[in-house]
Design an enzyme around this catalytic site. Structure first.
Site, PDB file in Angstrom:
ATOM      1  N   ARG A 234      15.238  49.276  36.322  1.00 24.75           N
ATOM      2  CA  ARG A 234      15.712  49.430  37.541  1.00 24.75           C
ATOM      3  C   ARG A 234      15.325  47.851  38.136  1.00 24.75           C
ATOM      4  NH1 ARG A 234      19.034  52.312  36.640  1.00 24.75           N
ATOM      5  NH2 ARG A 234      19.725  54.510  37.729  1.00 24.75           N
ATOM      6  N   ASP A 258      19.862  43.204  33.513  1.00 28.25           N
ATOM      7  CA  ASP A 258      21.539  44.040  33.818  1.00 28.25           C
ATOM      8  C   ASP A 258      21.275  44.624  35.084  1.00 28.25           C
ATOM      9  OD1 ASP A 258      23.855  45.071  33.153  1.00 28.25           O
ATOM     10  OD2 ASP A 258      22.798  46.929  32.870  1.00 28.25           O
ATOM     11  N   GLU A 263      21.357  45.577  44.620  1.00 22.92           N
ATOM     12  CA  GLU A 263      22.451  45.709  43.686  1.00 22.92           C
ATOM     13  C   GLU A 263      23.984  45.821  44.531  1.00 22.92           C
ATOM     14  OE1 GLU A 263      22.379  48.009  40.314  1.00 22.92           O
ATOM     15  OE2 GLU A 263      20.777  46.864  39.685  1.00 22.92           O
ATOM     16  N   HIS A 294      24.949  45.357  35.814  1.00 24.58           N
ATOM     17  CA  HIS A 294      24.417  47.019  35.675  1.00 24.58           C
ATOM     18  C   HIS A 294      25.570  47.597  34.882  1.00 24.58           C
ATOM     19  CE1 HIS A 294      22.007  50.457  37.436  1.00 24.58           C
ATOM     20  NE2 HIS A 294      22.450  50.787  36.128  1.00 24.58           N
TER      21      HIS A 294
END
Ligand code: NAD
Length: 331
Positions: A234, A258, A263, A294
């Site tokens: 995360r 990622d 986000e 992600h």
């Protein structure tokens, strides 16, 4: 159950519809993210199905409760975007998909590392422009290097196995040492030893108050100069501002992520808009930073398992069975 599926993309429809024949839920798909303003879309539904960017805060949950919604089904493992206390207060059950394919995330993590180390992303562009110069593409052998894995749960253990396959020495840190990681060839050490000894450090712990900004300026100062940092857990496990400073100073030699602290942009095509997040924009300017949006979970097998488990969780709630994947049980 009547289920309002929020943040629904075409692939969510495809994979949920493909398994729903066995479950028989009535699914309504909404592209909107769930938040206090959009909760009304769930009117007439028994449950909502949400993903990582839905804002399932107290305000949204209070609105859902007023509509008579009794269940929140997360189609992901992480639940840091859900106010569990508010769900409990409102008697709303919360279920999730704790595991769907640790291989998907582990393999993407290795993909990021191999790409960044061997500059495959840059080579791809160069070759398309008929530039076959190798300057700037120098990497290092993974074989024989020391890799630090923080968080040795389902994904971390798979990552250990992959690195061992490359002939790496693997150091691990977890608040709960996992014998599966030891059996896979990892050696548990203190966080400080992992920091100082690892050529690559990869994060596989959840985002909790304890892991928020785990990788900050102090942690980076303990790492070997030029370390490669990798995060597919995360975003907020890393203090992005501190990592940017360390990249500029050369303390961090490469960064593959990622996930990112903010986000909001992810999962959407915003290519026609001006990027407002200056910190993210700065990250994208570094030649030694690789970002994916992600997508580590994004394989056919994972999406099939996510769909199947999500709908099975709703089956359990509907039939009043104990749901093994419940975070909050309805009153
Ligand atoms: P898991 O629960 O099986 O493993 C997490 C491990 O982290 C556990 O062993 C736990 O003890 C450890 N941990 C907890 N607090 C820690 C701390 N302070 N320091 C070190 N270790 C700590 O979870 P998992 O399935 O392996 O997933 C790990 C994380 O990966 C998830 O929490 C999620 O945030 C992330 N994830 C990302 C994607 C993606 O697409 N990028 C997909 C799935 C999961």
């Amino acid at each position: 159950m009547k289920v309002a599926v929020f943040s629904a993309k075409s692939y969510d429809r495809r994979f949920l519809a493909a398994v729903n024949g066995r479950h028989g839920h009535e699914l309504s798909f909404f592209e909107s993210k769930l938040n206090a303003d959009t909760a009304q879309l769930a009117a007439g539904c028994d449950a909502v199905c949400v993903f990582v960017n839905d804002k399932v805060d107290a305000a949204a949950i209070d609105s859902l409760a007023k509509l008579g919604v009794t269940a929140i089904a997360l189609r992901c493992a992480g639940f840091n975007n859900v106010d569990l206390a508010a769900a409990k207060r409102n008697g709303i059950a919360v279920v999730r998909v704790p595991a769907y394919s640790p291989h998907a995330v582990a393999e993407h993590t290795l993909g990021l590392i191999l790409t960044l180390n061997r500059q495959i992303h840059r080579a791809y562009n160069r070759v398309r422009e008929h530039n076959f110069d190798l300057q700037g593409l120098l990497g290092f052998d993974l074989h024989g290097k020391t890799v630090g894995v923080i968080g040795t749960g389902k994904i971390g253990v798979e990552v250990v196995k992959l690195f061992r396959g490359f002939g790496c020495r693997v150091l691990a840190f977890d608040v709960r040492e996992n014998t599966l990681a030891t059996e896979a060839g990892a050696t548990f050490v203190s966080l400080d030893e992992l920091y100082s000894s690892s050529r690559i450090i990869t994060l596989h712990c959840p985002l909790t108050p304890e892991t928020f900004h785990l990788i900050d300026a102090d942690a980076i100062a303990k790492m070997s100069p030029g370390v490669m940092l990798v995060n597919s857990s995360r975003g907020a496990v890393i203090d992005t501002q501190a990592v940017i400073a360390a990249l500029k100073a050369g303390r961090v030699g490469a960064l593959a992520i990622d996930v990112y602290e903010e986000e909001e942009l992810f999962f959407e095509d915003v290519s026609g808009q001006v990027l407002q997040d200056d910190q993210f924009a700065r990250l994208l300017t570094f030649p030694n930073v690789l970002v994916t949006g992600h997508q580590a979970f994004f394989t056919e097998e994972a999406l099939t398992n996510i769909a199947e488990t999500t709908l099975s969780n709703l089956d359990d709630l509907q039939s009043g069975k104990d749901c093994a994947n419940a975070l909050i049980v309805a009153n």
